[in-house]
Design a protein around this motif. Structure first.
Motif, short mmCIF file in Angstrom:
data_model
loop_
_atom_site.label_atom_id
_atom_site.label_comp_id
_atom_site.label_asym_id
_atom_site.label_seq_id
_atom_site.Cartn_x
_atom_site.Cartn_y
_atom_site.Cartn_z
N ALA A 1 0.85 -1.18 0.00
CA ALA A 1 0.00 0.00 0.00
C ALA A 1 0.89 1.24 0.00
O ALA A 1 2.00 1.23 0.55
CB ALA A 1 -0.91 -0.01 1.22
N ASN A 2 0.39 2.31 -0.59
CA ASN A 2 1.18 3.55 -0.65
C ASN A 2 1.58 4.03 0.75
O ASN A 2 2.66 4.61 0.92
CB ASN A 2 0.40 4.64 -1.36
CG ASN A 2 0.32 4.41 -2.85
OD1 ASN A 2 1.17 3.74 -3.44
ND2 ASN A 2 -0.71 4.95 -3.49
N SER A 3 0.74 3.76 1.72
CA SER A 3 0.99 4.25 3.07
C SER A 3 2.19 3.59 3.73
O SER A 3 2.73 4.10 4.71
CB SER A 3 -0.26 4.03 3.94
OG SER A 3 -0.63 2.67 3.93
N VAL A 4 2.63 2.43 3.20
CA VAL A 4 3.75 1.72 3.82
C VAL A 4 4.92 1.51 2.87
O VAL A 4 5.98 1.01 3.27
CB VAL A 4 3.31 0.36 4.38
CG1 VAL A 4 2.13 0.53 5.32
CG2 VAL A 4 2.98 -0.63 3.27
N LYS A 5 4.75 1.88 1.61
CA LYS A 5 5.78 1.65 0.61
C LYS A 5 7.09 2.33 1.01
O LYS A 5 7.09 3.49 1.43
CB LYS A 5 5.30 2.16 -0.75
CG LYS A 5 6.04 1.61 -1.95
CD LYS A 5 5.37 2.03 -3.24
CE LYS A 5 3.99 1.42 -3.38
NZ LYS A 5 3.35 1.77 -4.66
N GLY A 6 8.18 1.59 0.90
CA GLY A 6 9.48 2.11 1.27
C GLY A 6 9.83 1.91 2.74
O GLY A 6 10.98 2.12 3.14
N ARG A 7 8.85 1.53 3.55
CA ARG A 7 9.09 1.31 4.99
C ARG A 7 8.89 -0.14 5.40
O ARG A 7 9.53 -0.62 6.32
CB ARG A 7 8.16 2.21 5.81
CG ARG A 7 8.32 3.68 5.54
CD ARG A 7 7.49 4.52 6.52
NE ARG A 7 6.06 4.27 6.37
CZ ARG A 7 5.28 3.83 7.36
NH1 ARG A 7 5.80 3.57 8.56
NH2 ARG A 7 3.97 3.65 7.16
N PHE A 8 7.96 -0.82 4.75
CA PHE A 8 7.64 -2.22 5.08
C PHE A 8 8.19 -3.13 4.00
O PHE A 8 8.21 -2.79 2.81
CB PHE A 8 6.14 -2.42 5.17
CG PHE A 8 5.46 -1.76 6.35
CD1 PHE A 8 6.11 -0.85 7.15
CD2 PHE A 8 4.14 -2.10 6.66
CE1 PHE A 8 5.49 -0.25 8.23
CE2 PHE A 8 3.50 -1.53 7.74
CZ PHE A 8 4.17 -0.59 8.52
N THR A 9 8.59 -4.34 4.41
CA THR A 9 9.06 -5.36 3.48
C THR A 9 8.45 -6.70 3.84
O THR A 9 8.55 -7.13 4.99
CB THR A 9 10.59 -5.47 3.50
OG1 THR A 9 11.19 -4.21 3.21
CG2 THR A 9 11.06 -6.50 2.47
N ILE A 10 7.83 -7.32 2.85
CA ILE A 10 7.24 -8.64 3.07
C ILE A 10 8.20 -9.69 2.50
O ILE A 10 8.86 -9.46 1.48
CB ILE A 10 5.85 -8.74 2.39
CG1 ILE A 10 5.12 -9.99 2.85
CG2 ILE A 10 5.95 -8.66 0.89
CD1 ILE A 10 3.65 -10.04 2.42
N SER A 11 8.28 -10.83 3.18
CA SER A 11 9.15 -11.91 2.73
C SER A 11 8.58 -13.23 3.22
O SER A 11 7.69 -13.25 4.07
CB SER A 11 10.58 -11.71 3.23
OG SER A 11 10.63 -11.75 4.63
N ARG A 12 9.12 -14.32 2.68
CA ARG A 12 8.67 -15.62 3.14
C ARG A 12 9.88 -16.53 3.36
O ARG A 12 10.90 -16.39 2.69
CB ARG A 12 7.70 -16.26 2.16
CG ARG A 12 8.28 -16.63 0.82
CD ARG A 12 7.32 -17.55 0.07
NE ARG A 12 6.25 -16.81 -0.57
CZ ARG A 12 4.97 -17.20 -0.55
NH1 ARG A 12 4.62 -18.30 0.08
NH2 ARG A 12 4.06 -16.49 -1.17
N ASP A 13 9.74 -17.41 4.32
CA ASP A 13 10.75 -18.45 4.58
C ASP A 13 10.03 -19.78 4.40
O ASP A 13 9.28 -20.22 5.28
CB ASP A 13 11.31 -18.31 6.00
CG ASP A 13 12.44 -19.30 6.28
OD1 ASP A 13 12.44 -20.39 5.67
OD2 ASP A 13 13.29 -18.99 7.13
N ASN A 14 10.25 -20.38 3.23
CA ASN A 14 9.51 -21.61 2.93
C ASN A 14 9.87 -22.74 3.88
O ASN A 14 9.02 -23.58 4.22
CB ASN A 14 9.78 -22.02 1.48
CG ASN A 14 9.23 -21.01 0.50
OD1 ASN A 14 8.25 -20.33 0.77
ND2 ASN A 14 9.89 -20.90 -0.64
N ALA A 15 11.10 -22.78 4.32
CA ALA A 15 11.52 -23.85 5.24
C ALA A 15 10.77 -23.77 6.56
O ALA A 15 10.51 -24.79 7.20
CB ALA A 15 13.02 -23.77 5.47
N LYS A 16 10.43 -22.55 6.97
CA LYS A 16 9.71 -22.36 8.23
C LYS A 16 8.21 -22.20 8.01
O LYS A 16 7.47 -22.00 8.97
CB LYS A 16 10.27 -21.14 8.96
CG LYS A 16 11.71 -21.32 9.42
CD LYS A 16 12.18 -20.12 10.21
CE LYS A 16 13.62 -20.33 10.71
NZ LYS A 16 14.12 -19.18 11.48
#
Length: 124
Positions: free
Chosen positions: A61-76
């Protein structure tokens, strides 16, 4: 049994950071889009971010762009939301869900699953 469990919320000062976790059970998270939503008191639920299942396409969302990062750990079997430079307006209950928002790829359940939410409070 499909289940999503969020953790990592808390109280943080403006400018601080938190990392939210969304641990999945009962299914292989890598095959599904996972999204983060938030809802502040008196406000509508807002889609914050999502991550696609095949190429890892992401949305913010524009409100969080540049501050938040989403990621995934498939092993976990876990998706994370790293939140930096937090602002008081980020205060909300944060939920992860199988609702894909606008990310694409992979499977989708016949109904969307949601976690129980984790409270994030940004205050001096």
């Amino acid at each position: 049994q499909v289940q999503l469990v969020e953790s990592g919320g808390g109280l943080v000062q403006p400018g601080g950071s938190l990392r939210l976790s969304c641990a999945a059970s009962g299914f292989t998270l890598n095959y599904y889009v996972i999204s983060w939503f938030r809802q502040a008191p008196g406000k509508e639920r807002e889609g914050v971010s999502c991550i696609g299942s095949i190429d890892g396409n992401t949305y913010y969302a524009n409100s969080v762009k540049g501050r938040f990062t989403i990621s995934r750990d498939n092993a976990k079997n876990t998706v994370y939301l790293q939140m930096n430079s937090l602002k008081p307006e980020d205060t909300a209950v944060y939920y992860c869900a199988t609702d894909p928002l606008i990310c694409v790829g992979g499977y989708r359940f016949s109904k969307d699953y949601w976690g129980q939410g984790t409270q994030v409070t940004v205050s001096p």
